[in-house]
Design an enzyme around this catalytic site. Structure first.
Site, mmCIF file in Angstrom:
data_model
loop_
_atom_site.group_PDB
_atom_site.id
_atom_site.type_symbol
_atom_site.label_atom_id
_atom_site.label_comp_id
_atom_site.label_asym_id
_atom_site.label_seq_id
_atom_site.Cartn_x
_atom_site.Cartn_y
_atom_site.Cartn_z
ATOM 1 N N CYS A 1 5.035 12.598 11.746
ATOM 2 C CA CYS A 1 4.445 13.797 12.062
ATOM 3 C C CYS A 1 2.986 14.094 11.716
ATOM 4 C CB CYS A 1 4.789 15.513 11.558
ATOM 5 S SG CYS A 1 5.930 15.850 12.930
ATOM 6 N N SER B 1 -10.760 -5.455 -1.423
ATOM 7 C CA SER B 1 -11.729 -4.501 -0.443
ATOM 8 C C SER B 1 -12.184 -3.762 -2.026
ATOM 9 C CB SER B 1 -11.025 -3.600 -0.251
ATOM 10 O OG SER B 1 -10.878 -2.434 0.135
ATOM 11 N N THR C 1 -26.260 -10.271 8.708
ATOM 12 C CA THR C 1 -27.108 -10.086 7.642
ATOM 13 C C THR C 1 -26.330 -9.627 6.322
ATOM 14 O OG1 THR C 1 -29.289 -9.850 8.614
ATOM 15 C CG2 THR C 1 -29.075 -8.591 6.834
ATOM 16 N N ASN D 1 1.087 -1.555 -0.008
ATOM 17 C CA ASN D 1 -0.233 -0.122 0.148
ATOM 18 C C ASN D 1 0.580 1.643 -0.252
ATOM 19 O OD1 ASN D 1 0.411 -1.503 2.795
ATOM 20 N ND2 ASN D 1 -0.319 0.466 3.325
#
Lengths: 131, 410
Positions: free
Chosen positions: B334, B209, B249, B161
């Protein structure tokens, strides 16, 4: 990350970027931080014979808050005595820039840079006095 | 050239590896399944249920088709994180008593794999986190050497990724088959970008995905191989949906969206990838004009959608602030909650400085030549500005070796 307007202002229009002549006996340099940690600040102050800071310049590698903290202190330092400069606390920098908790270390680094620059100029002065 | 500081329009999206917009064709196909065909696919007693079930099974076929699998090998989940957890925990627990309790994975895997393996370690499994080579690729001999008599499972991602490198899944799978090790592959970043032929690949479990491939968030799938038949322990218990492997479900509209997204990917990936490669080359050529830039990860074994570059002596977060006109991500500490620089770049042996200075550009279906040209100009001007501010750049220009300087830790 959301930044305060003051951080953004200093980041977009940094004050007093640059260097002074490090060999000038009236110039003190403070370099603090480490590249591995993601921030390095270099602060230079020029002190006249009355002990007043006439000029201050900085260069900073780091995040927006680190750049803003160092830019702000160069504004604050001009016209102060070295002892007044030495007394600047990181909490005042953090408050002025409204730094979030994860960025407090940037203000600590700016305070450390002032202390390192003051220590350097004092060392230069005492070296001169003993000559 | 447009004003580089313009903030009056949304930034150009170059973060397709984080997520993609839902293709309008996908969204349109999903909507009726929210408002009209809202039946529960598990309802067998009326047409509402039958319609929903048919839509789910059509989507299952589309997903299977993109990766050349049997539709019966596709299990719906909530996304690749769940698929990874189900595959790793499900297979490790099922086979622990017969095969053993050692797991192999790679240090640059997604956190959904690394942390699932860490959880198994807490439960008494042992694990090897293999370091990739500096180009990001797995050394096959080192992988083979990591296999132990009690190795039950190996998990290696198809496309990384952060740096987009493509692992040799076929070769790694063959090593696993020979050793009787279950092989799981996280393919979240690969669908529609790399051809996947599960009928012929030695892979037992593969995670997918939807939202990385122009489908909606919140839906994914796990491929569970039937020949040889792979068994997994369910992690979610309930009504026994998905042949007991994943209860809950079925989210019909999400599933319809994933099916349509994967159908489009199957149809368009060849021409789309060619166009994206052209854009990537244009971006790379432009950015390489800038001094002291380093591409992270191998360029040859890599999807064209990803370009991860370190701009030395410039800190990543301040760079991201400077380039508000584009939406990209950084390996800088950061920008992460943990304040640690990218563990993926660290695993490649990149210095902390280079990890802090990295930007990931990811290109996708809606990126244009004008977007790329704007990005190159923006990067050039902002890096110049930030280097003016950087004491490290000044030292580099003065010929000082920064790695030799004694820095005060803080």
């Amino acid at each position: 990350m959301a930044y305060s307007d003051k951080v953004l202002d200093h980041y977009e229009n940094p004050r007093n970027v640059g260097s002074l002549d490090k060999n000038d006996p009236n110039v003190g340099t403070g370099m603090v931080g480490a590249p591995a940690c993601g921030d390095v600040m270099k602060l230079m102050i020029k002190v006249n014979d009355n002990g007043i800071i006439e000029d201050a310049k900085f260069k900073t590698y780091g995040c927006g808050s680190a750049i803003a903290s160092s830019s702000l202190v160069t504004e604050w330092l001009k016209g102060k005595t070295v002892d007044e400069a030495y007394a600047i606390k990181n909490s005042a920098i953090a408050e002025e820039l409204a730094l979030p908790p994860v960025k407090i270390h940037c203000s600590v680094l700016a305070e450390d840079a002032i202390k390192a620059a003051v220590a350097d100029i004092k060392a230069k002065q005492s070296a001169r006095a003993t000559v | 050239m447009a004003n580089m500081n313009q903030t009056d329009r949304p930034p150009i999206y170059l973060d397709y590896s984080a997520t993609t917009p839902v293709d309008i064709r996908v969204a349109e196909k999903m909507i009726p399944y929210l408002t009209e065909h809202y039946g529960n696919p598990a309802s067998r007693s009326h047409p509402y249920g039958w319609t929903a079930e048919k839509a789910v099974e059509n989507a299952r076929e589309e997903v299977a088709k993109l990766v050349n699998a049997d539709p019966r090998e596709i299990v719906w989940t909530s996304g690749a994180t769940e698929s990874n957890n189900l595959a790793i925990k499900g297979a490790a627990n099922f086979y622990a008593s017969t095969k053993g309790k050692h797991i192999i994975t790679i240090a640059t895997e997604h956190k959904a794999v690394i942390d699932a393996v860490r959880e198994l370690e807490r439960q008494g499994f042992t694990a090897t986190y293999l370091e990739p080579e500096p180009d990001g690729l797995v050394d096959l001999a080192k992988f083979k050497a990591a296999i132990q008599p009690d190795t039950v499972l190996a998990s290696v991602m198809l496309v990384n990724n952060e740096i987009g490198v493509i692992q040799d899944i076929e070769a790694i799978g063959n090593i696993c088959r020979e050793a009787g090790v279950i092989f799981h592959v996280d393919a979240a970043q690969a669908t529609g970008k790399v051809k996947i032929d599960l009928a012929n690949l030695p892979v037992d479990l593969m995670s997918f995905s939807a939202h990385k491939t122009y489908g909606p968030k919140g839906i994914g799938a796990l491929y569970v191989c039937r020949k040889p038949r792979i068994r997994i322990e369910a992690q979610m218990h309930g009504g026994g949906h998905e042949r007991g492997m994943r209860s809950g479900t079925l989210a019909t509209h999400q599933i319809v969206g994933m099916g349509e997204a994967f159908r489009i990917a199957h149809e368009e990936m060849a021409s789309e990838n060619e166009r994206i490669r052209m854009l990537r080359d244009r971006l790379l050529t432009g950015l390489q004009d800038i001094e002291e830039t380093y591409v992270n990860g191998d360029l040859a074994h890599r999807i064209p959608h990803n370009l991860n570059i370190s701009f030395n002596y410039v800190e990543g977060e301040s760079l991201i602030m400077a380039v508000k006109g584009i939406a990209v991500s950084s390996g800088s500490a950061c920008t992460s909650a943990s304040l640690e620089p990218s563990y993926v770049l660290r695993a490649l042996g990149r210095s902390d400085e280079l990890a802090h200075s990295s930007i990931r550009f990811s290109i996708g279906r809606f990126t244009t030549v004008a977007d790329v040209d704007y990005t190159v100009e923006l990067m050039k001007s902002k890096i110049e500005k930030l280097r003016e501010l950087s004491p490290l750049w000044e030292m580099f220009k003065d010929g000082i070796d920064i790695s030799k300087v004694q820095w005060a830790a803080h």
